[in-house]
Design a protein around this motif. Structure first.
Motif, PDB file in Angstrom:
ATOM      1  N   ASN A   1       8.287 -18.008  -9.518  1.00 54.61           N
ATOM      2  CA  ASN A   1       7.915 -18.093 -11.001  1.00 54.61           C
ATOM      3  C   ASN A   1       6.632 -17.192 -11.320  1.00 54.61           C
ATOM      4  O   ASN A   1       5.563 -17.157 -10.752  1.00 54.61           O
ATOM      5  CB  ASN A   1       7.594 -19.332 -11.337  1.00 54.61           C
ATOM      6  N   ASN A   2       6.856 -16.070 -12.408  1.00 52.05           N
ATOM      7  CA  ASN A   2       6.043 -15.086 -12.759  1.00 52.05           C
ATOM      8  C   ASN A   2       5.138 -14.447 -11.098  1.00 52.05           C
ATOM      9  O   ASN A   2       3.873 -14.745 -11.381  1.00 52.05           O
ATOM     10  CB  ASN A   2       4.978 -15.961 -13.486  1.00 52.05           C
ATOM     11  N   ILE A   3       5.964 -13.962 -10.442  1.00 49.52           N
ATOM     12  CA  ILE A   3       5.427 -12.947  -9.436  1.00 49.52           C
ATOM     13  C   ILE A   3       5.149 -11.396  -9.851  1.00 49.52           C
ATOM     14  O   ILE A   3       6.138 -11.048 -10.681  1.00 49.52           O
ATOM     15  CB  ILE A   3       6.490 -13.237  -8.268  1.00 49.52           C
ATOM     16  N   ILE A   4       4.016 -11.136  -9.174  1.00 47.21           N
ATOM     17  CA  ILE A   4       4.100  -9.636  -9.563  1.00 47.21           C
ATOM     18  C   ILE A   4       4.190  -8.751  -8.152  1.00 47.21           C
ATOM     19  O   ILE A   4       3.373  -9.283  -7.121  1.00 47.21           O
ATOM     20  CB  ILE A   4       2.547  -9.420 -10.227  1.00 47.21           C
ATOM     21  N   VAL A   5       4.993  -7.891  -7.786  1.00 42.24           N
ATOM     22  CA  VAL A   5       4.821  -7.253  -6.591  1.00 42.24           C
ATOM     23  C   VAL A   5       4.744  -5.638  -7.074  1.00 42.24           C
ATOM     24  O   VAL A   5       5.248  -5.223  -7.976  1.00 42.24           O
ATOM     25  CB  VAL A   5       6.464  -7.369  -6.121  1.00 42.24           C
ATOM     26  N   LYS A   6       4.093  -5.059  -6.118  1.00 40.38           N
ATOM     27  CA  LYS A   6       3.425  -4.047  -6.508  1.00 40.38           C
ATOM     28  C   LYS A   6       3.244  -2.962  -5.514  1.00 40.38           C
ATOM     29  O   LYS A   6       2.588  -3.235  -4.296  1.00 40.38           O
ATOM     30  CB  LYS A   6       1.864  -3.840  -7.080  1.00 40.38           C
ATOM     31  N   ASN A   7       3.382  -1.748  -5.716  1.00 37.07           N
ATOM     32  CA  ASN A   7       2.861  -0.750  -4.679  1.00 37.07           C
ATOM     33  C   ASN A   7       3.864  -0.515  -3.442  1.00 37.07           C
ATOM     34  O   ASN A   7       3.402  -0.223  -2.215  1.00 37.07           O
ATOM     35  CB  ASN A   7       1.698  -0.509  -4.421  1.00 37.07           C
ATOM     36  N   ALA A   8       5.074  -1.140  -3.509  1.00 41.26           N
ATOM     37  CA  ALA A   8       6.013  -1.309  -2.432  1.00 41.26           C
ATOM     38  C   ALA A   8       7.079  -0.346  -2.397  1.00 41.26           C
ATOM     39  O   ALA A   8       7.385   0.199  -3.704  1.00 41.26           O
ATOM     40  CB  ALA A   8       6.499  -2.620  -2.175  1.00 41.26           C
ATOM     41  N   ALA A   9       7.792  -0.043  -1.416  1.00 42.52           N
ATOM     42  CA  ALA A   9       9.113   0.632  -1.438  1.00 42.52           C
ATOM     43  C   ALA A   9       9.997  -0.114  -2.141  1.00 42.52           C
ATOM     44  O   ALA A   9      11.075   0.447  -3.116  1.00 42.52           O
ATOM     45  CB  ALA A   9       9.495   1.186  -0.019  1.00 42.52           C
TER      46      ALA A   9
ATOM     47  N   THR B   1       0.867  -1.296  -0.001  1.00 46.96           N
ATOM     48  CA  THR B   1       0.003  -0.056  -0.092  1.00 46.96           C
ATOM     49  C   THR B   1       0.913   1.448   0.003  1.00 46.96           C
ATOM     50  O   THR B   1       1.759   1.330   0.719  1.00 46.96           O
ATOM     51  CB  THR B   1      -0.907  -0.094   1.175  1.00 46.96           C
ATOM     52  N   GLY B   2       0.614   2.124  -0.771  1.00 44.96           N
ATOM     53  CA  GLY B   2       1.070   3.484  -0.826  1.00 44.96           C
ATOM     54  C   GLY B   2       2.735   3.587  -1.125  1.00 44.96           C
ATOM     55  O   GLY B   2       3.391   4.426  -0.422  1.00 44.96           O
ATOM     56  N   ASN B   3       3.315   2.573  -1.713  1.00 43.84           N
ATOM     57  CA  ASN B   3       4.767   2.462  -2.166  1.00 43.84           C
ATOM     58  C   ASN B   3       5.409   2.582  -0.639  1.00 43.84           C
ATOM     59  O   ASN B   3       6.492   3.097  -0.190  1.00 43.84           O
ATOM     60  CB  ASN B   3       5.359   3.772  -2.834  1.00 43.84           C
ATOM     61  N   THR B   4       4.986   1.811   0.252  1.00 48.03           N
ATOM     62  CA  THR B   4       5.676   1.544   1.375  1.00 48.03           C
ATOM     63  C   THR B   4       5.891   0.037   1.890  1.00 48.03           C
ATOM     64  O   THR B   4       5.436  -0.654   1.219  1.00 48.03           O
ATOM     65  CB  THR B   4       4.710   1.987   2.851  1.00 48.03           C
ATOM     66  N   GLY B   5       7.015  -0.189   2.463  1.00 48.07           N
ATOM     67  CA  GLY B   5       7.383  -1.467   3.134  1.00 48.07           C
ATOM     68  C   GLY B   5       7.858  -2.282   1.733  1.00 48.07           C
ATOM     69  O   GLY B   5       8.163  -1.720   0.767  1.00 48.07           O
ATOM     70  N   THR B   6       8.197  -3.533   2.294  1.00 47.08           N
ATOM     71  CA  THR B   6       8.920  -4.638   1.153  1.00 47.08           C
ATOM     72  C   THR B   6       7.790  -5.524   0.957  1.00 47.08           C
ATOM     73  O   THR B   6       7.213  -6.019   2.095  1.00 47.08           O
ATOM     74  CB  THR B   6      10.175  -5.117   1.638  1.00 47.08           C
TER      75      THR B   6
END
Length: 268
Positions: A177-185, A160-165
């Motif tokens: 395999n084929n992971i999406i990571v989003k909206n993190a620092a 949330t909100g470009n915070t955390g890992t």
């Protein structure tokens, strides 16, 4: 009062299909399995009550979809103000197969919401989703694998909100395999770890992937003063189970530094 419908398909395995449920006290899955097939399990936490969902000793929670209704299974808190507490212990498994997990409370001691420690397992597949709450520091991980096992196929971790890992892997391997990571620092943090990543999408993260150090073998000293061991012979074991069966070969390396001299481990 609602009617609770549960099917016990075999001893120790319980399936809930499209059934809402609320947990207001500790729930410990010790050697048994619960399937949330389109069912929503809400944990009722408050300022004075923090139920803990514990998985251990073969205990397993599977969050998946309903074959009959197509409903998406979910594990979440009754309200995001008070997150649910999840404890995956040695032998415990959380499997997210097309389902979703959200509102897991963050632990300032471990710097994580979902901690996959020694002997614990997290599996994500078929568009499984984990949503992370807003974090006060970049080091706070939505999922932290520290000595445990992770397997990801076609799934997402969304902060949330470009915070955390989103995903932190430390002293561990894993197949991702084929992971999406989003909206993190930080999308993926490999900290002295060795995850195998094949297919990675970073969306709206400040840093997509951050790699620090690498896994290393223990340093073995002849000197009892340096090693902190008692006089005598000492046996060292190295756990390679993370890497066995995951590739076509296993390459092992060692570095030996000889400082000169001659000594017996018992008498010198």
């Amino acid at each position: 009062n609602a009617t609770l419908t549960v099917m016990q398909t075999s001893p120790g395995i319980y399936e809930f299909d499209s059934t809402p449920m609320t947990i207001s006290a500790d729930l410990h899955l010790d050697g048994c399995t619960i399937y949330l097939q389109g069912s929503v399990m809400k944990v009722k936490s408050s300022a004075t009550n923090s139920p803990v969902l514990t998985l251990s000793n073969g205990g397993k929670l599977v969050v998946t979809t309903s074959v009959d209704t197509g409903a998406v299974g979910s594990l979440k808190a009754m309200t995001s103000t008070y997150g649910l507490h999840l404890d995956i212990q040695d032998g415990g498994t959380l499997e997210i197969d097309g389902g979703e997990v959200r509102d897991v409370a963050q632990d300032a001691t471990t710097n994580s919401a979902i901690l996959v420690g020694d002997g614990a397992t997290l599996t994500m597949m078929n568009n499984g989703l984990i949503y992370g709450a807003s974090a006060s520091s970049d080091e706070m991980a939505t999922v932290k694998v520290d000595g445990g096992t992770i397997s990801v196929d076609d799934s997402s971790i969304i902060n949330t909100g470009n915070t955390g890992t989103a995903l932190w892997v430390e002293q561990s391997g894993g197949n991702i395999n084929n992971i999406i990571v989003k909206n993190a620092a930080v999308g993926i943090q490999a900290y002295n770890g060795a995850p195998q990543v094949d297919g990675f999408t970073s969306t709206d993260n400040t840093i997509g992937i951050d790699v620090y150090g690498g896994m290393s073998l223990p340093t073995i000293y002849r000197s009892t003063l340096l090693s902190g061991k008692a006089t005598g012979w000492e046996t060292y074991g190295i756990d390679l189970s993370t890497y066995l069966g995951t590739g076509d070969y296993l390459q092992v390396g060692a570095n030996s530094i000889y400082g000169g001299g001659n000594a017996h481990p018992m008498y010198n």
